[in-house]
Design a protein around this motif. Structure first.
Motif, PDB file in Angstrom:
ATOM      1  N   ASP A  41      39.444 -23.200 -78.857  1.00 22.00           N
ATOM      2  CA  ASP A  41      40.376 -22.548 -77.806  1.00 22.00           C
ATOM      3  C   ASP A  41      41.712 -22.432 -78.029  1.00 22.00           C
ATOM      4  O   ASP A  41      42.436 -21.489 -78.040  1.00 22.00           O
ATOM      5  CB  ASP A  41      39.840 -22.935 -76.331  1.00 22.00           C
ATOM      6  N   ALA A  42      42.385 -23.648 -78.229  1.00 14.39           N
ATOM      7  CA  ALA A  42      43.791 -23.966 -78.369  1.00 14.39           C
ATOM      8  C   ALA A  42      44.342 -22.930 -79.745  1.00 14.39           C
ATOM      9  O   ALA A  42      45.265 -22.361 -79.655  1.00 14.39           O
ATOM     10  CB  ALA A  42      44.067 -25.332 -78.366  1.00 14.39           C
ATOM     11  N   LEU A  43      43.424 -23.240 -80.633  1.00 11.20           N
ATOM     12  CA  LEU A  43      43.845 -22.688 -82.154  1.00 11.20           C
ATOM     13  C   LEU A  43      43.911 -21.127 -81.930  1.00 11.20           C
ATOM     14  O   LEU A  43      44.932 -20.384 -82.269  1.00 11.20           O
ATOM     15  CB  LEU A  43      42.793 -23.249 -82.971  1.00 11.20           C
ATOM     16  N   ARG A  44      42.860 -20.500 -81.024  1.00 14.47           N
ATOM     17  CA  ARG A  44      42.720 -18.990 -81.022  1.00 14.47           C
ATOM     18  C   ARG A  44      44.041 -18.524 -80.209  1.00 14.47           C
ATOM     19  O   ARG A  44      44.481 -17.520 -80.395  1.00 14.47           O
ATOM     20  CB  ARG A  44      41.430 -18.720 -80.358  1.00 14.47           C
ATOM     21  N   ARG A  45      44.262 -19.232 -79.262  1.00 15.06           N
ATOM     22  CA  ARG A  45      45.510 -19.008 -78.245  1.00 15.06           C
ATOM     23  C   ARG A  45      46.674 -18.921 -79.021  1.00 15.06           C
ATOM     24  O   ARG A  45      47.580 -18.282 -78.822  1.00 15.06           O
ATOM     25  CB  ARG A  45      45.526 -19.745 -77.205  1.00 15.06           C
ATOM     26  N   ALA A  46      46.859 -19.652 -80.222  1.00 15.48           N
ATOM     27  CA  ALA A  46      47.897 -19.849 -81.006  1.00 15.48           C
ATOM     28  C   ALA A  46      47.755 -18.713 -82.046  1.00 15.48           C
ATOM     29  O   ALA A  46      48.415 -18.813 -83.110  1.00 15.48           O
ATOM     30  CB  ALA A  46      48.038 -21.303 -81.591  1.00 15.48           C
ATOM     31  N   GLU A  89      38.565 -12.989 -92.871  1.00 15.65           N
ATOM     32  CA  GLU A  89      40.015 -13.734 -92.774  1.00 15.65           C
ATOM     33  C   GLU A  89      39.924 -14.712 -91.832  1.00 15.65           C
ATOM     34  O   GLU A  89      40.983 -14.977 -91.064  1.00 15.65           O
ATOM     35  CB  GLU A  89      40.831 -12.643 -92.247  1.00 15.65           C
ATOM     36  N   TYR A  90      38.920 -15.694 -91.814  1.00 16.96           N
ATOM     37  CA  TYR A  90      39.254 -16.876 -90.774  1.00 16.96           C
ATOM     38  C   TYR A  90      39.925 -17.781 -91.803  1.00 16.96           C
ATOM     39  O   TYR A  90      40.249 -17.995 -92.729  1.00 16.96           O
ATOM     40  CB  TYR A  90      37.665 -17.471 -90.762  1.00 16.96           C
ATOM     41  N   GLU A  91      40.839 -18.422 -90.778  1.00 14.43           N
ATOM     42  CA  GLU A  91      41.725 -19.509 -91.295  1.00 14.43           C
ATOM     43  C   GLU A  91      41.115 -20.770 -91.340  1.00 14.43           C
ATOM     44  O   GLU A  91      41.321 -21.872 -92.127  1.00 14.43           O
ATOM     45  CB  GLU A  91      42.924 -19.471 -90.590  1.00 14.43           C
ATOM     46  N   LEU A  92      40.256 -21.079 -89.970  1.00 17.20           N
ATOM     47  CA  LEU A  92      39.668 -22.419 -89.794  1.00 17.20           C
ATOM     48  C   LEU A  92      38.011 -22.060 -89.629  1.00 17.20           C
ATOM     49  O   LEU A  92      37.973 -21.130 -88.645  1.00 17.20           O
ATOM     50  CB  LEU A  92      40.642 -23.011 -88.797  1.00 17.20           C
ATOM     51  N   LEU A 123      46.514 -32.571 -79.712  1.00 21.66           N
ATOM     52  CA  LEU A 123      45.453 -33.039 -80.903  1.00 21.66           C
ATOM     53  C   LEU A 123      45.386 -31.755 -81.957  1.00 21.66           C
ATOM     54  O   LEU A 123      45.469 -32.051 -83.147  1.00 21.66           O
ATOM     55  CB  LEU A 123      43.771 -33.151 -80.568  1.00 21.66           C
ATOM     56  N   ALA A 124      45.507 -30.610 -81.314  1.00 21.72           N
ATOM     57  CA  ALA A 124      45.534 -29.126 -82.494  1.00 21.72           C
ATOM     58  C   ALA A 124      46.715 -29.422 -83.182  1.00 21.72           C
ATOM     59  O   ALA A 124      46.893 -29.109 -84.355  1.00 21.72           O
ATOM     60  CB  ALA A 124      45.680 -28.204 -81.539  1.00 21.72           C
ATOM     61  N   GLN A 125      47.983 -29.859 -82.617  1.00 21.29           N
ATOM     62  CA  GLN A 125      48.957 -29.855 -83.374  1.00 21.29           C
ATOM     63  C   GLN A 125      49.060 -31.139 -84.473  1.00 21.29           C
ATOM     64  O   GLN A 125      49.383 -30.735 -85.348  1.00 21.29           O
ATOM     65  CB  GLN A 125      50.261 -30.239 -82.582  1.00 21.29           C
ATOM     66  N   GLU A 126      48.602 -32.245 -83.812  1.00 27.29           N
ATOM     67  CA  GLU A 126      48.140 -33.265 -85.078  1.00 27.29           C
ATOM     68  C   GLU A 126      47.462 -32.787 -86.349  1.00 27.29           C
ATOM     69  O   GLU A 126      47.793 -33.053 -87.303  1.00 27.29           O
ATOM     70  CB  GLU A 126      47.506 -34.440 -84.535  1.00 27.29           C
ATOM     71  N   SER A 127      46.424 -32.015 -85.803  1.00 26.22           N
ATOM     72  CA  SER A 127      45.535 -31.580 -86.763  1.00 26.22           C
ATOM     73  C   SER A 127      45.906 -30.679 -87.777  1.00 26.22           C
ATOM     74  O   SER A 127      45.872 -30.639 -89.080  1.00 26.22           O
ATOM     75  CB  SER A 127      44.150 -30.951 -86.123  1.00 26.22           C
ATOM     76  N   PHE A 161      49.705 -23.878 -92.347  1.00 30.78           N
ATOM     77  CA  PHE A 161      49.663 -24.173 -90.958  1.00 30.78           C
ATOM     78  C   PHE A 161      50.717 -24.473 -90.082  1.00 30.78           C
ATOM     79  O   PHE A 161      50.695 -24.565 -88.940  1.00 30.78           O
ATOM     80  CB  PHE A 161      48.376 -25.014 -90.852  1.00 30.78           C
ATOM     81  N   GLU A 162      51.868 -24.319 -90.640  1.00 32.59           N
ATOM     82  CA  GLU A 162      53.124 -24.781 -89.901  1.00 32.59           C
ATOM     83  C   GLU A 162      53.589 -24.066 -89.024  1.00 32.59           C
ATOM     84  O   GLU A 162      53.644 -24.207 -87.596  1.00 32.59           O
ATOM     85  CB  GLU A 162      54.407 -24.703 -90.767  1.00 32.59           C
ATOM     86  N   GLN A 163      53.128 -22.453 -89.149  1.00 30.50           N
ATOM     87  CA  GLN A 163      53.483 -21.490 -87.965  1.00 30.50           C
ATOM     88  C   GLN A 163      52.454 -21.637 -87.030  1.00 30.50           C
ATOM     89  O   GLN A 163      52.800 -21.713 -85.747  1.00 30.50           O
ATOM     90  CB  GLN A 163      53.413 -20.023 -88.635  1.00 30.50           C
ATOM     91  N   ALA A 164      51.259 -21.757 -87.258  1.00 31.44           N
ATOM     92  CA  ALA A 164      50.206 -22.116 -86.092  1.00 31.44           C
ATOM     93  C   ALA A 164      50.716 -23.317 -85.403  1.00 31.44           C
ATOM     94  O   ALA A 164      50.581 -23.073 -84.063  1.00 31.44           O
ATOM     95  CB  ALA A 164      48.937 -22.224 -86.904  1.00 31.44           C
ATOM     96  N   ARG A 165      51.115 -24.343 -85.973  1.00 30.73           N
ATOM     97  CA  ARG A 165      51.486 -25.559 -85.272  1.00 30.73           C
ATOM     98  C   ARG A 165      52.673 -25.138 -84.235  1.00 30.73           C
ATOM     99  O   ARG A 165      52.720 -25.572 -83.330  1.00 30.73           O
ATOM    100  CB  ARG A 165      52.048 -26.435 -86.210  1.00 30.73           C
ATOM    101  N   ALA A 166      53.709 -24.473 -84.827  1.00 29.54           N
ATOM    102  CA  ALA A 166      54.929 -24.139 -83.888  1.00 29.54           C
ATOM    103  C   ALA A 166      54.224 -23.238 -82.828  1.00 29.54           C
ATOM    104  O   ALA A 166      54.704 -23.574 -81.442  1.00 29.54           O
ATOM    105  CB  ALA A 166      55.741 -23.510 -84.636  1.00 29.54           C
TER     106      ALA A 166
END
Ligand code: ATP
Ligand code: MG
Length: 263
Positions: A26-31, A115-118, A240-244, A252-257
Motif C-alpha cells: 500500500d505504502a509503495l503503491r502510493r509512492a 513493468e513491476y518494480e517490486l 519501514l518502506a523507506q528503510e527497505s 529506488f532512491e526516487q521512490a524512497r523520496a
C-alpha cells in the motif's frame, strides 16, 4: 521479469507477515512503485484484504500446478490464494524441480506488459515447500518476528532455511532485514526481544519496530488500510518502506523520496 522480489516469512504464525505485505504494498503503491503482491498462503488472508470477488480464479495454486500462467492469475496487482493451495503443495512435493516452480512461473511474466518494480510474497507460517519456493523466487528475504520471548529462536530457524535456499538453489538470495513486529516497547518482553535480535543480527534488524495496536484488527475488519485508519501508527510502515527502499539501493532512491512524503 526484472522486478526485485521480496519474500516475507517467519517460522511462527501471527508475526504480522500478511499485514506487512499488505501495508508495504500500500505504502509503495502510493509512492508510485509498481508493486505485485503474491499470496502464497492457503489461508488466503492477503487475498481477503484486497477487494476481489471471493472465488476469483485462477489463483497461485493454478500457477504452481501449471494450469495457468502467472500473468493470467494477476488480478488488480495481486495473485490470490485459497485453500486449494494446500492440495497443490502436496502434489508439488512429488515433482522434480518442485522448489523452482514459482521462480519459473514469475520469470515467464512478460516484462514490457507488467513493468513491476517490486514483488512482495506473503508466505505461510511454516518453512515448508511453499516458503522454499518463495525463497528460490526471491532476491531478498524479510523475516518478521513477534516481539515476544522466543522471537530469536523463530528468526534463527527462518535464517537456516534462507541459508539452505541460498546454498542449494538461489545463490543470489540476500536478507533484506529482520522486522520486530507487534512491539510494545513499554514491556520487558518487547525490549528484550529487540535487544536479543540486535545482539545477534546487528544492523540487519530494521530500525523501525512496528508497534502493536488493536487498531490493526479494526483496520482489517473495516478493510481500511492502517495508513488511512490510523496514520499515526501507519507511520511505522512508512518508515519501514523507506528503510527497505534504502536497503534495496540503486534504482529506488526516487521512490524512497516519494515514500518520505507520505509520512
Ligand atoms: N502491529 C500490530 N499490532 C497488533 N495487531 C496486529 C499488528 N499487525 C497485525 N496484527 C494482527 O495480528 C494478527 C496476525 O497478523 P497477520 O495476519 O499479519 O500475521 P501473519 O504472520 O500473516 O499470520 P499467519 O502466520 O497466520 O499468516 C491479525 O489479526 C492482525 O490484524
Ligand atoms: Mg499471514
Amino acid at each position: 521479469m526484472t522486478a526485485t522480489t521480496i519474500a516475507v516469512l517467519s517460522q511462527k504464525g501471527g508475526t504480522g507477515k500478511t499485514t506487512t505485505v499488505r501495508t508495504l504494498a500500500d505504502a509503495l503503491r502510493r509512492a508510485g512503485v509498481r508493486t505485485l503482491a503474491i499470496d502464497l498462503d492457503p489461508q488466503g488472508n492477503l487475498s481477503d484484504y484486497f477487494d476481489l470477488p471471493p472465488a476469483v480464479e485462477p489463483t497461485i495454486a493454478d500457477v504452481l500446478a501449471g494450469r495457468a500462467s502467472a500473468a493470467e492469475a494477476i488480478h488488480e496487482d495481486l495473485i490470490p490464494a485459497n485453500l486449494s493451495l494446500a492440495e497443490t503443495e502436496l502434489m508439488l512435493g512429488g515433482k522434480l524441480g518442485r522448489e523452482m516452480t514459482l521462480r519459473r512461473a514469475l520469470a515467464a511474466l512478460p516484462e514490457d506488459e507488467y513493468e513491476y518494480e517490486l514483488v512482495l510474497i506473503d508466505c505461510p507460517p511454516s518453512l515448508g515447500l511453499l516458503t522454499v519456493n518463495a525463497l528460490v523466487a526471491a532476491d531478498r528475504a524479510l523475516v518478521t518476528a513477534e516481539a515476544q520471548y522466543f522471537a530469536l529462536q523463530g528468526v534463527e530457524q527462518a535464517m537456516e532455511v534462507i541459508e539452505l535456499a541460498r546454498d542449494a538453489l538461489n545463490p543470489d538470495l540476500r536478507l533484506l532485514g529482520v522486522l520486530l513486529n507487534l512491539a510494545d516497547m513499554r514491556t520487558v518482553h518487547s525490549r528484550e526481544a529487540l535487544a536479543s535480535l540486535r545482539e545477534r543480527y546487528g544492523e540487519q534488524v530494521f530500525d523501525t519496530p512496528v508497534r502493536a495496536s488493536i487498531a490493526y484488527a479494526e483496520s482489517a475488519e473495516r478493510a481500511v488500510s492502517i495508513l488511512d485508519h490510523r496514520p499515526d501508527l501507519g507511520a511505522d510502515y512508512v518508515a519501514l518502506a523507506q528503510e527497505s527502499l534504502a536497503r534495496l539501493g540503486d534504482g529506488f532512491e526516487q521512490a524512497r523520496a516519494r515514500v518520505a512524503e507520505l509520512g
